[in-house]
Design a protein around this motif. Sequence first.
Motif, PDB file in Angstrom:
ATOM      1  N   ALA A 154       8.990   2.283 -11.544  1.00  0.00           N
ATOM      2  CA  ALA A 154       7.948   1.147 -12.533  1.00  0.00           C
ATOM      3  C   ALA A 154       6.558   1.832 -12.933  1.00  0.00           C
ATOM      4  CB  ALA A 154       7.885  -0.059 -11.252  1.00  0.00           C
ATOM      5  N   TRP A 155       6.795   3.337 -12.118  1.00  0.00           N
ATOM      6  CA  TRP A 155       5.453   3.841 -11.346  1.00  0.00           C
ATOM      7  C   TRP A 155       5.516   4.994 -12.654  1.00  0.00           C
ATOM      8  CZ3 TRP A 155       0.834   2.373 -10.831  1.00  0.00           C
ATOM      9  CH2 TRP A 155       0.743   1.624  -9.920  1.00  0.00           C
ATOM     10  N   SER A 156       6.626   5.792 -12.811  1.00  0.00           N
ATOM     11  CA  SER A 156       7.267   6.643 -14.549  1.00  0.00           C
ATOM     12  C   SER A 156       7.013   5.494 -14.928  1.00  0.00           C
ATOM     13  CB  SER A 156       8.388   7.061 -13.114  1.00  0.00           C
ATOM     14  OG  SER A 156       8.679   7.967 -14.676  1.00  0.00           O
ATOM     15  N   ALA A 157       7.656   4.857 -15.610  1.00  0.00           N
ATOM     16  CA  ALA A 157       7.516   3.818 -16.320  1.00  0.00           C
ATOM     17  C   ALA A 157       6.354   3.633 -17.351  1.00  0.00           C
ATOM     18  CB  ALA A 157       8.325   2.707 -16.373  1.00  0.00           C
ATOM     19  N   LEU A 158       5.317   3.122 -16.289  1.00  0.00           N
ATOM     20  CA  LEU A 158       4.272   2.964 -16.555  1.00  0.00           C
ATOM     21  C   LEU A 158       3.372   3.962 -17.214  1.00  0.00           C
ATOM     22  CD1 LEU A 158       1.932   0.597 -16.768  1.00  0.00           C
ATOM     23  CD2 LEU A 158       1.196   1.770 -14.204  1.00  0.00           C
ATOM     24  N   ALA A 166       1.110  -1.365  -0.009  1.00  0.00           N
ATOM     25  CA  ALA A 166      -0.165  -0.326  -0.159  1.00  0.00           C
ATOM     26  C   ALA A 166       0.546   1.364   0.315  1.00  0.00           C
ATOM     27  CB  ALA A 166      -0.879   0.666   1.135  1.00  0.00           C
ATOM     28  N   GLY A 167       2.411   1.557   1.275  1.00  0.00           N
ATOM     29  CA  GLY A 167       2.889   2.394   0.963  1.00  0.00           C
ATOM     30  C   GLY A 167       3.466   2.898  -0.728  1.00  0.00           C
ATOM     31  N   LEU A 168       3.723   1.063  -1.717  1.00  0.00           N
ATOM     32  CA  LEU A 168       4.813   1.877  -2.782  1.00  0.00           C
ATOM     33  C   LEU A 168       3.612   2.267  -3.130  1.00  0.00           C
ATOM     34  CD1 LEU A 168       6.870  -1.487  -2.416  1.00  0.00           C
ATOM     35  CD2 LEU A 168       7.206   0.954  -1.815  1.00  0.00           C
ATOM     36  N   ILE A 169       2.347   1.555  -3.279  1.00  0.00           N
ATOM     37  CA  ILE A 169       0.950   2.170  -3.752  1.00  0.00           C
ATOM     38  C   ILE A 169       1.121   3.370  -3.917  1.00  0.00           C
ATOM     39  CG2 ILE A 169      -0.965   2.403  -4.540  1.00  0.00           C
ATOM     40  CD1 ILE A 169      -1.030  -0.780  -4.233  1.00  0.00           C
ATOM     41  N   ARG A 170       1.574   4.134  -3.250  1.00  0.00           N
ATOM     42  CA  ARG A 170       0.795   5.700  -2.737  1.00  0.00           C
ATOM     43  C   ARG A 170       1.848   6.913  -3.638  1.00  0.00           C
ATOM     44  NH1 ARG A 170      -0.816   4.264   2.687  1.00  0.00           N
ATOM     45  NH2 ARG A 170       1.662   5.054   3.687  1.00  0.00           N
ATOM     46  N   LEU A 171       2.791   5.746  -3.614  1.00  0.00           N
ATOM     47  CA  LEU A 171       4.595   6.504  -4.575  1.00  0.00           C
ATOM     48  C   LEU A 171       4.300   6.957  -5.831  1.00  0.00           C
ATOM     49  CD1 LEU A 171       6.970   5.055  -3.081  1.00  0.00           C
ATOM     50  CD2 LEU A 171       6.456   7.651  -2.607  1.00  0.00           C
ATOM     51  N   SER A 172       2.944   6.578  -6.264  1.00  0.00           N
ATOM     52  CA  SER A 172       2.442   6.311  -8.159  1.00  0.00           C
ATOM     53  C   SER A 172       2.636   8.237  -8.119  1.00  0.00           C
ATOM     54  CB  SER A 172       0.895   5.934  -8.900  1.00  0.00           C
ATOM     55  OG  SER A 172      -0.399   6.415  -7.893  1.00  0.00           O
ATOM     56  N   GLY A 173       1.567   9.091  -7.055  1.00  0.00           N
ATOM     57  CA  GLY A 173       1.966  10.074  -7.620  1.00  0.00           C
ATOM     58  C   GLY A 173       2.662  10.764  -7.771  1.00  0.00           C
ATOM     59  N   SER A 205       0.708  -3.147 -17.690  1.00  0.00           N
ATOM     60  CA  SER A 205      -0.605  -3.360 -17.344  1.00  0.00           C
ATOM     61  C   SER A 205      -0.281  -2.784 -15.609  1.00  0.00           C
ATOM     62  CB  SER A 205      -1.212  -4.400 -17.359  1.00  0.00           C
ATOM     63  OG  SER A 205      -0.485  -4.881 -16.563  1.00  0.00           O
ATOM     64  N   ARG A 206      -1.086  -2.032 -14.623  1.00  0.00           N
ATOM     65  CA  ARG A 206      -1.000  -1.478 -13.791  1.00  0.00           C
ATOM     66  C   ARG A 206      -1.454  -2.611 -12.875  1.00  0.00           C
ATOM     67  NH1 ARG A 206      -2.965   2.572 -10.313  1.00  0.00           N
ATOM     68  NH2 ARG A 206      -3.570   2.245  -8.400  1.00  0.00           N
ATOM     69  N   LYS A 207      -1.412  -3.904 -13.277  1.00  0.00           N
ATOM     70  CA  LYS A 207      -1.594  -4.948 -12.460  1.00  0.00           C
ATOM     71  C   LYS A 207      -0.415  -5.632 -12.997  1.00  0.00           C
ATOM     72  CE  LYS A 207      -3.774  -9.578 -12.494  1.00  0.00           C
ATOM     73  NZ  LYS A 207      -4.601 -10.863 -13.591  1.00  0.00           N
ATOM     74  N   THR A 208       0.210  -5.811 -13.750  1.00  0.00           N
ATOM     75  CA  THR A 208       1.808  -6.206 -13.061  1.00  0.00           C
ATOM     76  C   THR A 208       2.439  -5.090 -12.829  1.00  0.00           C
ATOM     77  OG1 THR A 208       1.554  -6.529 -16.066  1.00  0.00           O
ATOM     78  CG2 THR A 208       4.092  -6.618 -15.692  1.00  0.00           C
ATOM     79  N   VAL A 209       2.792  -4.250 -12.413  1.00  0.00           N
ATOM     80  CA  VAL A 209       3.372  -3.352 -11.792  1.00  0.00           C
ATOM     81  C   VAL A 209       2.512  -3.303  -9.836  1.00  0.00           C
ATOM     82  CG1 VAL A 209       3.568  -0.582 -10.634  1.00  0.00           C
ATOM     83  CG2 VAL A 209       3.592  -1.239 -13.533  1.00  0.00           C
ATOM     84  N   LEU A 210       1.558  -3.461  -9.910  1.00  0.00           N
ATOM     85  CA  LEU A 210       0.943  -3.811  -8.321  1.00  0.00           C
ATOM     86  C   LEU A 210       2.031  -5.289  -8.138  1.00  0.00           C
ATOM     87  CD1 LEU A 210      -2.595  -3.171  -8.983  1.00  0.00           C
ATOM     88  CD2 LEU A 210      -0.843  -1.787  -7.611  1.00  0.00           C
TER      89      LEU A 210
END
Length: 308
Positions: A123-127, A15-22, A151-156
Amino acid sequence: DKLPADASPISVSQAGLIRLSGPARAIALDVLHVNSLQTGAYVSRFRGRGMEFDESRPYQPGDDPRNIDWRVTARSTTAYTKLFREERERPVLVAVDQRSSMFFGSTHCFKSVLAAQLASLLAWSALDAGDRVGGLVFNGASHREIRPRRSRKTVLALLSQIAQYNRALPLAGPADTGFAEILANLRRIVRPGSSLFIVSDFRGAEEEGAREQLFQMAQHIEITAISCSDPLEADLPKAGRYAVTDGSARSELDTADRGLRSSYRERARQRSELLSRDLLRLGIPMMRARTDQAPFSVLQQFYGDPRR
């Protein structure tokens, strides 16, 4: 520093790593501020999106002679040149080190946490840029591969593996896989033309086998090294007695010996310079990230998007 207020210095969560997508949206991996690199000026052979062959046409004044299509030219009475078109996406892979040597920190966080957060931002930046994203997470005892997909699923899935490996530290048993074998695993999944980020403390990179693996990959892959370190690895603290623990055992570090501090500092400097030289010979740019630095700030220094 763009990190959640409740971010742990010892471990990460998915969850913490997901929040870095912004925050990752302000990082542009296709624009590298080369002058910011600490290991010298690099000219990348692969920087930016890849180019694939489109067609050949007769050579015209001003065309790059390096793009002459010699096969077609040999069958004709005139010179032909190759035309290329930009690939819409490129594979971007992030290799994340979660070995026991990464389970260390004396300031804001452990190296393992720093590496996990850096990998997440990459990862988020590349996606966000429309690239296919995958990676490899390793701890010296095992590894997990995530094949690159757009795909977002792959990053997750990649972030889930990073979090699992991070929470498994410190490792209970021996870790037998050397850095050379880890790099050999990377060679199996990384395709020519890919962009590979290795986020690690690079323990074992000085071994001949590891150097050879890096050399082979660097021929066809754009590699960027992100070296994670802690200030205490470069210099012992001022004279005194300090408690040191790995979470279970506890010992005491005495830094009163001035000669010890000096030799410690010199050995650290030599290791750092050796890594820099080895990567420089291979044309691999290296960024330095320390546990007393915010991971977003480290990447923004090199990949800050001027449009945002």
